[in-house]
Design a protein around this motif. Structure first.
Motif, PDB file in Angstrom:
ATOM      1  N   MET A 167       0.825  -1.202   0.000  1.00 32.98           N
ATOM      2  CA  MET A 167       0.000   0.000   0.000  1.00 32.98           C
ATOM      3  C   MET A 167       0.861   1.254   0.000  1.00 32.98           C
ATOM      4  N   LEU A 168       1.918   1.245   0.809  1.00 37.29           N
ATOM      5  CA  LEU A 168       2.808   2.403   0.895  1.00 37.29           C
ATOM      6  C   LEU A 168       3.584   2.590  -0.404  1.00 37.29           C
ATOM      7  N   ALA A 169       4.039   1.466  -1.001  1.00 36.75           N
ATOM      8  CA  ALA A 169       4.807   1.563  -2.245  1.00 36.75           C
ATOM      9  C   ALA A 169       3.951   2.141  -3.364  1.00 36.75           C
ATOM     10  N   LYS A 170       2.704   1.709  -3.461  1.00 39.30           N
ATOM     11  CA  LYS A 170       1.806   2.206  -4.501  1.00 39.30           C
ATOM     12  C   LYS A 170       1.464   3.679  -4.311  1.00 39.30           C
ATOM     13  N   SER A 171       1.536   4.155  -3.064  1.00 37.89           N
ATOM     14  CA  SER A 171       1.191   5.558  -2.798  1.00 37.89           C
ATOM     15  C   SER A 171       2.308   6.520  -3.187  1.00 37.89           C
ATOM     16  N   GLY A 172       3.464   5.976  -3.582  1.00 40.89           N
ATOM     17  CA  GLY A 172       4.589   6.835  -3.973  1.00 40.89           C
ATOM     18  C   GLY A 172       5.455   7.283  -2.811  1.00 40.89           C
ATOM     19  N   ILE A 173       5.455   6.526  -1.737  1.00 39.36           N
ATOM     20  CA  ILE A 173       6.242   6.912  -0.559  1.00 39.36           C
ATOM     21  C   ILE A 173       7.740   6.692  -0.773  1.00 39.36           C
ATOM     22  N   ILE A 174       8.089   5.678  -1.602  1.00 41.53           N
ATOM     23  CA  ILE A 174       9.518   5.379  -1.793  1.00 41.53           C
ATOM     24  C   ILE A 174      10.263   6.551  -2.437  1.00 41.53           C
ATOM     25  N   PRO A 175       9.759   7.151  -3.537  1.00 41.65           N
ATOM     26  CA  PRO A 175      10.436   8.349  -4.078  1.00 41.65           C
ATOM     27  C   PRO A 175      10.485   9.494  -3.068  1.00 41.65           C
ATOM     28  N   ALA A 176       9.429   9.612  -2.266  1.00 44.31           N
ATOM     29  CA  ALA A 176       9.435  10.667  -1.240  1.00 44.31           C
ATOM     30  C   ALA A 176      10.533  10.419  -0.212  1.00 44.31           C
ATOM     31  N   LEU A 177      10.764   9.145   0.107  1.00 46.40           N
ATOM     32  CA  LEU A 177      11.838   8.805   1.043  1.00 46.40           C
ATOM     33  C   LEU A 177      13.211   9.118   0.446  1.00 46.40           C
ATOM     34  N   ILE A 178      13.368   8.831  -0.847  1.00 46.17           N
ATOM     35  CA  ILE A 178      14.650   9.126  -1.512  1.00 46.17           C
ATOM     36  C   ILE A 178      14.897  10.629  -1.532  1.00 46.17           C
ATOM     37  N   GLU A 179      13.855  11.404  -1.821  1.00 41.89           N
ATOM     38  CA  GLU A 179      13.987  12.866  -1.797  1.00 41.89           C
ATOM     39  C   GLU A 179      14.375  13.358  -0.407  1.00 41.89           C
ATOM     40  N   LEU A 180      13.751  12.778   0.596  1.00 40.13           N
ATOM     41  CA  LEU A 180      14.087  13.147   1.979  1.00 40.13           C
ATOM     42  C   LEU A 180      15.517  12.734   2.323  1.00 40.13           C
ATOM     43  N   LEU A 181      15.953  11.580   1.796  1.00 43.03           N
ATOM     44  CA  LEU A 181      17.327  11.114   2.028  1.00 43.03           C
ATOM     45  C   LEU A 181      18.338  12.104   1.457  1.00 43.03           C
ATOM     46  N   ASN A 182      18.048  12.640   0.270  1.00 42.79           N
ATOM     47  CA  ASN A 182      18.930  13.646  -0.329  1.00 42.79           C
ATOM     48  C   ASN A 182      18.986  14.914   0.516  1.00 42.79           C
ATOM     49  N   ALA A 183      17.827  15.303   1.061  1.00 43.61           N
ATOM     50  CA  ALA A 183      17.766  16.543   1.844  1.00 43.61           C
ATOM     51  C   ALA A 183      18.424  16.402   3.207  1.00 43.61           C
ATOM     52  N   GLN A 184      18.382  15.191   3.788  1.00 41.97           N
ATOM     53  CA  GLN A 184      18.878  14.984   5.154  1.00 41.97           C
ATOM     54  C   GLN A 184      20.116  14.079   5.178  1.00 41.97           C
ATOM     55  N   GLN A 185      20.907  14.097   4.095  1.00 40.03           N
ATOM     56  CA  GLN A 185      22.023  13.153   4.009  1.00 40.03           C
ATOM     57  C   GLN A 185      23.115  13.402   5.056  1.00 40.03           C
ATOM     58  N   GLU A 186      23.126  14.571   5.670  1.00 39.31           N
ATOM     59  CA  GLU A 186      24.122  14.854   6.705  1.00 39.31           C
ATOM     60  C   GLU A 186      23.658  14.413   8.092  1.00 39.31           C
ATOM     61  N   ASP A 187      22.387  14.043   8.200  1.00 38.43           N
ATOM     62  CA  ASP A 187      21.825  13.639   9.491  1.00 38.43           C
ATOM     63  C   ASP A 187      21.809  12.112   9.562  1.00 38.43           C
ATOM     64  N   ASP A 188      22.687  11.538  10.367  1.00 34.56           N
ATOM     65  CA  ASP A 188      22.830  10.083  10.436  1.00 34.56           C
ATOM     66  C   ASP A 188      21.552   9.389  10.887  1.00 34.56           C
ATOM     67  N   GLU A 189      20.809  10.011  11.809  1.00 29.87           N
ATOM     68  CA  GLU A 189      19.591   9.384  12.301  1.00 29.87           C
ATOM     69  C   GLU A 189      18.562   9.254  11.182  1.00 29.87           C
ATOM     70  N   PHE A 190      18.388  10.304  10.401  1.00 30.74           N
ATOM     71  CA  PHE A 190      17.468  10.250   9.264  1.00 30.74           C
ATOM     72  C   PHE A 190      17.910   9.180   8.263  1.00 30.74           C
ATOM     73  N   VAL A 191      19.181   9.193   7.903  1.00 28.40           N
ATOM     74  CA  VAL A 191      19.701   8.253   6.906  1.00 28.40           C
ATOM     75  C   VAL A 191      19.480   6.817   7.359  1.00 28.40           C
ATOM     76  N   CYS A 192      19.791   6.542   8.629  1.00 30.07           N
ATOM     77  CA  CYS A 192      19.668   5.179   9.156  1.00 30.07           C
ATOM     78  C   CYS A 192      18.211   4.708   9.136  1.00 30.07           C
ATOM     79  N   GLN A 193      17.299   5.579   9.544  1.00 31.14           N
ATOM     80  CA  GLN A 193      15.892   5.185   9.604  1.00 31.14           C
ATOM     81  C   GLN A 193      15.293   4.998   8.207  1.00 31.14           C
ATOM     82  N   ILE A 194      15.685   5.835   7.243  1.00 27.77           N
ATOM     83  CA  ILE A 194      15.180   5.685   5.869  1.00 27.77           C
ATOM     84  C   ILE A 194      15.689   4.377   5.259  1.00 27.77           C
ATOM     85  N   ILE A 195      16.967   4.063   5.481  1.00 31.59           N
ATOM     86  CA  ILE A 195      17.517   2.803   4.964  1.00 31.59           C
ATOM     87  C   ILE A 195      16.814   1.609   5.611  1.00 31.59           C
TER      88      ILE A 195
END
Length: 732
Positions: free
Chosen positions: A578-606
């Motif tokens: 359900m989450l994949a079909k809603s387009g959440i994965i690209p949103a997560l990648i975009e967030l990963l690019n924006a927060q790449q200096e924050d280890d906590e964000f990077v770890c949780q997205i991965i």
């Protein structure tokens, strides 16, 4: 050379408040002097400010004085008082005119006001002390010991009246004579030493006289006297212990006789210690003087005095230690002296002042991790818990317990006391009012321990907490509930009944901190029996989660909790789809690019990607429709260990199911290991370079046995036939 620029000194005076003197017929004018050194151009090169005060004594002021005329005279003659202050001066003079003269005898107050005069049982004298006979009293200081005690006692009676201190100060002989007698005769008479120190104590009650006391080195002398008396006390104790034999009748009688003598001496000694410590406490008002005391081991003397039974002395000693404990060096000295063990013996005690100041000293010491641990080891935890039911001490006791609860090793110890039931009762006694921060913070710490959390949830504990948190929208109370929800086992099952309430709070517009705690609580609920798909659909949470992944859509803390929530929900196969079909994965990648200096964000997205690659449907989306694997390859060598581990686990799963990505991942791993191997080889070559062949021994090259064989056929002469050319050995 250029001549120095001319300098000019400029002074400015600014009048501040005007007040009455606390004991004398006088006005106290507070003012600030600003001194500036000006250059030739008029610019300020250096400025200094100093706060000062001027005392205007009004000896002629009485009931018949014309206050208006006197006020005008004061303003005219005192240049630092602006004429606009005339009405204020007149008002203060009127107050002085009607003020009753304070009594000479003052009752003892609490140690929180250390300047208060001490009660003193000194030598009884028939005559009344008279300031006009001060010279006669000084002459007594040069006579026999009895006369010295008598003379110093008469001077003390004068000094106990603050009105006489100025007169005594103007007499240049009296204080010098007292200091000399104290320095020469303090070992000969405890009573004499106590009396003279008491005189200087009277002066120490006012800051303006501290320089005078320092001039005569009374502080140093007091510390020497205290150290001597404490050693004498140890000798008395040893002597009593040697004579203590209940079976020997003769020794028993001698012991009882010695004990009576010891008790009599102890009373006088403790009076001396008390007045000496009090004088030092007053002098320690100046931090520079306090530092000198610390260098002379004042902490050792004070902690040693904690072994006494005299409550008045203990109140003073503990008060002094509390004042000193705010400095790191003093706190470390107390830690080395086993101060906590000795203070534990004073808790609880019947004397209210002693109990209060002891708890406050323990509070200061509880900021140190090692001392907190020591408090637990000496059994203070149940003692402090018992004080939670006492309104007088519960706030200080709770602060100490809160500090102890910060340490993970100490959290579990609270389960063996009745602390938690008391705290829960306090929580529910607040009604609809917000709870004290100290109380709820304490509960938050305790809830982080599984055993404590089980005690909190006993009966209807969790139900009552949830009901109160949802009603008041209290983020701190919800943080406590969130801590409970993190523990595996039966505790998480208790939350199944409340997931709907938590989901409803997320959708409501309200306190963002409260929503963060609700999200965090739901994210902790990794329960197989929970139907996440039904929950997401019923409360329409997917659009909310996706919208709050956009950078800048909310505070970072809220966005991070949304990511963690997605990671938890993605454990369910149908939810992940359900989450994949809603387009959440690209949103997560975009967030990963924006927060790449924050280890906590990077770890949780991965971690979200890791959960999704477990499911066939979402795995195909991640591998074929997104660039997530490429991002994971870039992060597989991140400096953060946790990020590397999650990346490796996720890539291993991708490599297992996709041959093309598997080759890329294997190639990248080989390239990385190869570069690491080359770096290692280069570093070893550097270590084996010529400057380091012979270690750090400068004489190594001078040892022939390092170069020449001991075989008889080869000698140093053999090698002399060769010489080096361009680094090679060739024949001559």
């Amino acid at each position: 050379m250029q001549p120095d620029e001319s300098q000019y000194l400029q002074r400015k005076c600014r009048t501040g408040d005007i007040d009455v003197h606390p004991t004398e017929k006088a006005l106290v004018v507070y003012y600030e002097v600003e001194a500036s050194i000006l250059g030739e151009a008029g610019n300020a090169r250096h400025e200094e400010k100093k706060e000062c005060q001027k005392i205007i004594r009004l000896r002629s002021l009485n009931a018949s004085t014309d206050v208006s005329a006197l006020a005008r005279k004061v303003v005219e003659e005192c240049k630092i008082i602006h004429p606009s202050k005339l009405a204020e001066v007149e008002h203060l003079l009127l107050y002085l005119q009607n003020r009753k003269k304070p009594s000479m005898e003052k009752k003892e107050k609490k140690p929180s006001k250390p300047r208060e005069l001490l009660p003193f049982e000194g030598m009884e004298i028939d005559e009344e002390a008279n300031i006009n006979k001060i010279d006669d009293y000084i002459e007594l200081l040069y006579e026999s010991m009895t006369e010295k005690i008598r003379g110093s006692t008469l001077i003390l009676h004068l000094a106990r009246n603050p009105d006489n201190l100025e007169e005594l100060l103007h007499n240049e002989t009296v204080l010098g004579a007292l200091a000399r007698v104290l320095r020469e005769d303090w070992k000969h008479s405890v009573e004499l030493a106590t009396t003279i120190i008491y005189v200087f104590f009277c002066f120490s009650s006012f800051s303006q006289f501290h320089g005078l006391i320092t001039h005569y080195k009374i502080g140093v002398l007091c510390m020497n006297i205290i150290e001597h008396e404490l050693k004498k006390y140890d000798l008395w104790q040893d002597e009593l212990e040697k004579k203590k034999d209940p079976e020997n009748q003769s020794l028993r009688k001698e012991y009882e006789k010695t004990l009576k003598k010891y008790q009599s001496l102890l009373v006088k000694q403790e009076q001396l210690l008390r007045v000496a410590f009090y004088l030092l406490l007053n002098l320690s008002e100046d931090t520079r003087t306090e530092l000198k005391m610390r260098n002379k081991n004042i902490v050792h003397l004070l902690v040693k005095s904690l072994e006494r039974d005299n409550e008045e002395l203990l109140v003073l000693v503990v008060s002094f230690l509390k004042k000193l404990s705010i400095f790191l060096e003093n706190k470390n000295d107390m830690a080395e002296m086993d101060t906590v063990e000795k203070l534990a013996c004073l808790v609880p005690c019947e004397q209210e002042d002693l109990m209060n100041v002891t708890l406050r000293l323990l509070l200061n010491l509880s900021f140190d991790t090692g001392l907190r641990t020591k408090m637990v080891h000496v059994g203070l935890l149940p003692k402090l818990t018992a004080l939670l039911g006492n309104d007088t001490y519960k706030h200080v006791a709770m602060r100490i317990l809160y500090h102890i609860s910060v340490d993970d090793k100490s959290k579990s110890m609270f389960a063996y006391t009745d602390c938690i039931p008391q705290l829960i009762q306090m929580l529910f006694e607040h009604g609809e009012e917000r709870m004290d921060n100290e109380l709820i913070s304490f509960c938050i710490n305790l809830a982080a321990n599984k055993t404590n959390a089980q005690i909190i949830c006993e009966g209807n504990g969790l139900k009552m907490l949830m009901k109160r948190a949802l009603k008041l929208k209290d983020p701190l109370l919800m943080k406590m509930i969130r801590n409970i929800s993190q523990h595996d086992g039966p505790l998480k099952q208790l939350f199944i009944d409340y997931v709907g309430d938590l989901a409803a709070q997320i959708k409501q517009e309200g306190d963002e901190e409260f929503v963060i705690e609700c999200l965090g609580t739901m994210a902790n609920l990794t329960i197989p029996d929970l139907d996440w798909e039904l929950l997401l659909k019923e409360y329409n949470l997917v659009p909310y989660l996706k919208d709050h992944l956009k950078p800048g859509s909310a505070e970072d803390d809220l966005i991070l909790e949304v990511v963690i929530m997605i990671g938890t929900v993605s454990m369910d196969d149908s939810c992940a789809v359900m989450l994949a079909k809603s387009g959440i994965i690209p949103a997560l990648i975009e967030l990963l690019n924006a927060q790449q200096e924050d280890d906590e964000f990077v770890c949780q997205i991965i971690y979200v990607f890791y959960q999704m690659v477990f499911h066939q449907a979402t795995r195909d989306v991640i591998i074929k429709d997104t660039q997530a694997p490429a991002y994971l390859i870039d992060l597989m060598h991140d400096k953060n260990l946790e990020i590397r581990q999650v990346c490796d686990n996720t890539l291993d799963i991708i490599a297992e199911y996709d041959e093309e990505w598997g080759k890329k991942i294997q190639s990248e791993k080989f390239r990385w290991h190869n570069s690491q191997w080359l770096e290692m080889v280069e570093s070893r070559q550097m270590e084996d370079a010529e400057p380091y062949l012979y270690g750090n021994d400068p004489d190594a090259l001078e040892q022939p046995d390092l170069f020449y064989s001991t075989e008889p056929g080869l000698s140093p002469d053999f090698y002399s036939q060769f010489h080096s050319q361009n680094g090679d050995f060739n024949a001559w």
